[in-house]
Scaffold this active site. Structure first.
Site, PDB file in Angstrom:
ATOM      1  CG  HIS A 416      -1.695   1.265   1.379  1.00 60.48           C
ATOM      2  ND1 HIS A 416      -2.835   1.530   0.655  1.00 60.48           N
ATOM      3  CD2 HIS A 416      -1.470   2.356   2.141  1.00 60.48           C
ATOM      4  CE1 HIS A 416      -3.281   2.732   0.971  1.00 60.48           C
ATOM      5  NE2 HIS A 416      -2.471   3.260   1.876  1.00 60.48           N
ATOM      6  NE  ARG A 574      32.971  -6.399 -22.168  1.00 60.28           N
ATOM      7  CZ  ARG A 574      33.403  -5.228 -21.689  1.00 60.28           C
ATOM      8  NH1 ARG A 574      33.929  -4.335 -22.515  1.00 60.28           N
ATOM      9  NH2 ARG A 574      33.304  -4.958 -20.417  1.00 60.28           N
ATOM     10  CB  CYS A 747      31.218   0.784 -26.749  1.00 61.91           C
ATOM     11  SG  CYS A 747      30.123  -0.430 -27.512  1.00 61.91           S
TER      12      CYS A 747
END
Length: 797
Positions: A416, A574, A747
């Site tokens: 909640h 990778r 990259c």
């Protein structure tokens, strides 16, 4: 004469004005979806007419109106007194004999004339609107047996229309109190006291990512999870794999589930009690994989039927082992948000971590802690207050809008507290476990929900920045723009950023943070010599008879989460590229790693995968990837081999992968290699024969071209990706890949840091550039400028 009672079989979603949102939804599912195999416990509902009639019979409607006129609508200083008086007006009333008899008759009919336990739930006629969940505002009573107890529960539900939290909620949302009625749903109890129960969202509740279903569960009755009293199990299910009949469970998180709510003893006169959960059950998931998939399929049916994201509650009967859906309501946070805009928060400095838990939202807040045991012992709260408490129930709701943040010991991301915090836009960290002991009252802290699904509480006021991002104004360039990612916790949120997939998924982060153990220490556990290391491994892998399975499961979950977040775009993982000194730092790692003078140029990358010293560890990596691609169906995942020195070595790695079930070309598996060694450039045409594509690792390629150890502080000033020789190597690699028809990307940080570097790559014709998330937007801008310049010059020529 209007009806006072309606059976679920006669109720549809169009009856919200008559029986409220909750009961209308239950009736809709019971009548429309049970034919599709879904189980919904039968029941009936009292109507709005019955509620208005009750007020009229007892002559309290005007008294309620007059009372609420006295409410302090600025400070709400008299909210508690007004709420108590309003509830007493209703509780002191009397249900008419006609209404009581109709409830009794419907109850006996539902129970086939036998007394059976029922759940008695409140359902207001304004509930579950697009921007208002009314979650937890009104009362529910479980394990109600017999006519007398049922009538009492119905009247208590009527009174709960005027709980303090419900009054405040209606005030905040602009609802008029005297226009809303309270319907009561009476539903056969599922014996989840002997089984389990929980909640679920048909989207990922933090980010709003729509391809994931999140299910949470606890042992026993579901109030413990709703109220946030215990930390539940969590299960993430990927919808496309669910549809394609693959294993769709991409992640499972074991909660502590320290308490189990069960039926109370009759002589104790309590409907429910909380008991301690046995250690064996705490270590056991509440649902089997088959049950998770069944519930996920039902959740998807519900979402499809309602044509919107949904918040559901479920229960499992421990006697019959049957699963049921007990509630469904619209998800009210993300369906009303503009997914094209996002506020990004980022810490600018590091700090001491005091505690951590489940992050709710993505904000960062600095404030002073206020320790509270209940909402009644509040002296002073302001916009810089951060509440710290054990757990939060619906009684706290009127306070939450006043504060900067919320921290609790207990609760999961479907509790909640989490639901209300999301709806109010208040950052919260729930389920910390030790917040009230590791943090001091009145302490200045930084609450950060900006680092993925884990929230951190830092000592002191740390500097941070927030930035408004409007993705709708971002134009994607022709050159593909991809992300560099490592942390699965950020994946769902980052999927909303403009991108063409993930160009580099760093496996090492998943191993260090989720696995923590050296793979060979799991393969050859008996060879681990240090007793302390063995003890840690035993503790971490508890519940896994085969310790290797722990590595495979955690690695596959981490990879799958990222692959799922960007599906069907390509995600290139990778293979592990730790250096020996980094591997040695993993638990149990020292005994399996050689000591090297220069690990940067040593036993790393491809050389490890076929070597006797690591090939069994590599087999676990392959197994994890195979599970993600084949069992989970995430075939958008591609594999990349790092630091491959020679053609011969590349062939050995591919053969090793094939021996471990990852055969290049099968099931469309593509295998890339990094270009980070001069030999990769010099023999690029030959590497192109055995690999499907390339990714340039500019850091390693620069250091090996210039002969500089990039880890050396002494030589650091000479390291420069913009060096002419380094750029020449990159240019040669791109030109070679273009000749052989292989895709090639890069990259690195340079294309975002330096506009001229991005222009250089674009001019050379690179296929893609991958950026860290914080550099992505600048990188896109740099590429767009470079492409625009090239087009302009081509026109001039």
């Amino acid at each position: 004469m209007e009806a006072r009672i309606k059976k679920f079989s006669t109720i549809s979603i169009t009856d919200v004005d008559t029986v409220g949102g909750k009961n209308a939804s239950l009736g809709e599912m019971y009548t429309m979806l049970t034919s599709k195999g879904m189980k919904v416990p039968n029941g009936f509902a009292t109507t709005a007419f019955a509620f208005w009639e009750f007020l009229e019979d007892n002559k309290i409607e005007k008294s309620l109106q007059d009372l609420l006129q006295k409410l302090d609508r600025k400070q709400f200083s008299n909210l508690e007194a007004i709420g108590r008086q309003a509830r007493n007006l209703i509780l002191n009333g009397t249900l008419s004999s006609v209404f009581s008899d109709e409830i009794k008759n419907a109850y006996l009919s539902l129970c086939n004339n036998n007394v059976k336990a029922v759940a008695v739930r409140s359902s207001a006629t304004a509930e579950d609107l697009p921007d208002a969940s009314f979650a937890g505002q009104h009362d529910t009573f479980l394990n109600i047996n017999g006519e007398k107890a049922l009538l009492e529960a119905v009247q208590k539900c009527f009174a709960s229309l005027y709980t303090n939290r419900a009054i405040k909620y209606r005030e905040d949302k602009g609802f008029k109190h005297d226009t809303i009625a309270l319907s009561v749903g009476i539903q056969l109890m599922v014996r989840s006291d002997k089984g389990c129960s929980g909640v679920g969202f048909t989207i990922e509740p933090e980010s709003g990512f729509e391809n994931v279903i999140l299910l949470s569960g606890v042992w026993g009755l579901g109030e413990n999870i709703v109220q946030g009293i215990v930390n539940p199990d969590e299960f993430y299910v990927f919808k496309p794999s669910l549809v394609n009949a693959k294993n769709p469970i991409i992640k499972k998180i074991l909660g502590d589930k320290k308490l189990t709510m069960v039926y109370g003893l009759e002589q104790a006169k309590t409907a429910t009690i909380n008991s301690k959960t046995s250690k064996s059950k705490q270590r056991q998931f509440v649902l089997t994989d088959a049950e998770i998939i069944q519930l996920a399929n039902w959740a998807k049916i519900i979402e499809k039927h309602y044509k919107k994201p949904m918040d559901i509650e479920w229960a499992k009967d421990g006697i019959t082992n049957q699963l049921y859906i007990t509630q469904a309501r619209p998800e009210t946070v993300h369906q009303t948000q503009n997914k094209k805009t996002y506020t990004e928060y980022k810490l600018l400095e590091k700090g001491a971590v005091l505690s951590k838990g489940n992050a709710i939202g993505s904000k960062i807040r600095v404030g002073k802690t206020v320790f509270l045991k209940s909402p009644k012992n509040v002296d002073h709260l302001d916009k810089d207050s951060i509440i710290v408490t054990d757990t939060i129930t619906p009684d706290w709701d009127p306070l939450l809008k006043q504060v900067a943040g919320i921290i609790t010991n207990k609760g999961g991301r479907t509790s909640h507290a989490a639901i209300v915090a999301r709806e109010l836009g208040v950052p919260a960290i729930v389920g910390c476990g030790n917040a009230t002991t590791s943090i001091m009252d009145g302490q200045i802290i930084t609450l950060s929900c900006a680092q993925g699904q884990t929230g951190y509480i830092y000592k002191g006021a740390l500097k941070f920045k927030e930035k408004e991002i409007d993705f709708s104004n971002i134009k994607m360039p022709k050159t593909e723009v991809k992300l560099i990612l490592a942390d699965p916790e950020n994946a769902f949120q980052l999927s909303f950023y403009p991108n063409n997939g993930v160009g580099l998924l760093r496996m090492e982060f998943i191993i260090t943070h989720l696995v923590k153990i050296h793979p060979m220490a799991l393969v050859k556990f008996d060879s681990v010599k240090e007793a302390s290391e063995k003890k840690k491994i035993i503790e971490i892998t508890q519940g896994y008879p085969n310790k290797e399975d722990f590595f495979v499961e955690k690695l596959s979950e981490g990879i799958a989460t990222i692959a799922a977040a960007f599906y069907p775009k390509e995600v290139i993982v990778r293979l592990s590229d730790f250096k020996t000194n980094e591997y040695a730092n993993l638990i149990g790692g020292k005994g399996f790693e050689p000591s090297e003078e220069n690990p940067m140029l040593g036993f790393r990358g491809a050389a490890r995968y076929y070597n006797d010293a690591y090939k069994e560890g590599f087999a676990l990596e392959c197994k994890a990837i195979k599970i993600v691609r084949e069992q989970m169906g995430l075939t958008n995942l591609k594999v990349m081999v790092p630091f491959c020195r020679t053609i011969k070595e590349g062939k050995k790695v591919l053969a090793s992968m094939a021996n471990n079930g990852l055969k290049q070309g099968e099931n469309n598996l593509e295998v890339y290699t990094m270009i980070e060694i001069p030999s990769n450039v010099i023999l690029a045409d030959k590497f192109a024969v055995i690999f499907d594509g390339f990714s340039i690792g500019s850091n390693d390629l620069t250091q090996l071209t210039l002969g500089i150890d990039r880890d050396s502080e002494l030589m650091g000033q000479l390291f420069d990706e913009n060096d002419e020789a380094a750029k020449k190597m990159i240019s040669l690699a791109i030109q070679s890949a273009k000749k052989t028809g292989n895709k090639i990307g890069l990259c690195g940080q340079a294309p975002s840091d330096f506009a001229e570097y991005a222009a250089f790559l674009v001019k050379e014709g690179i296929n893609s550039i991958s950026f860290n998330p914080d550099a992505l937007l600048q990188g896109i801008d740099n590429i767009n400028k470079a492409e625009g310049f090239l087009v302009k010059n081509e026109v001039l020529v």
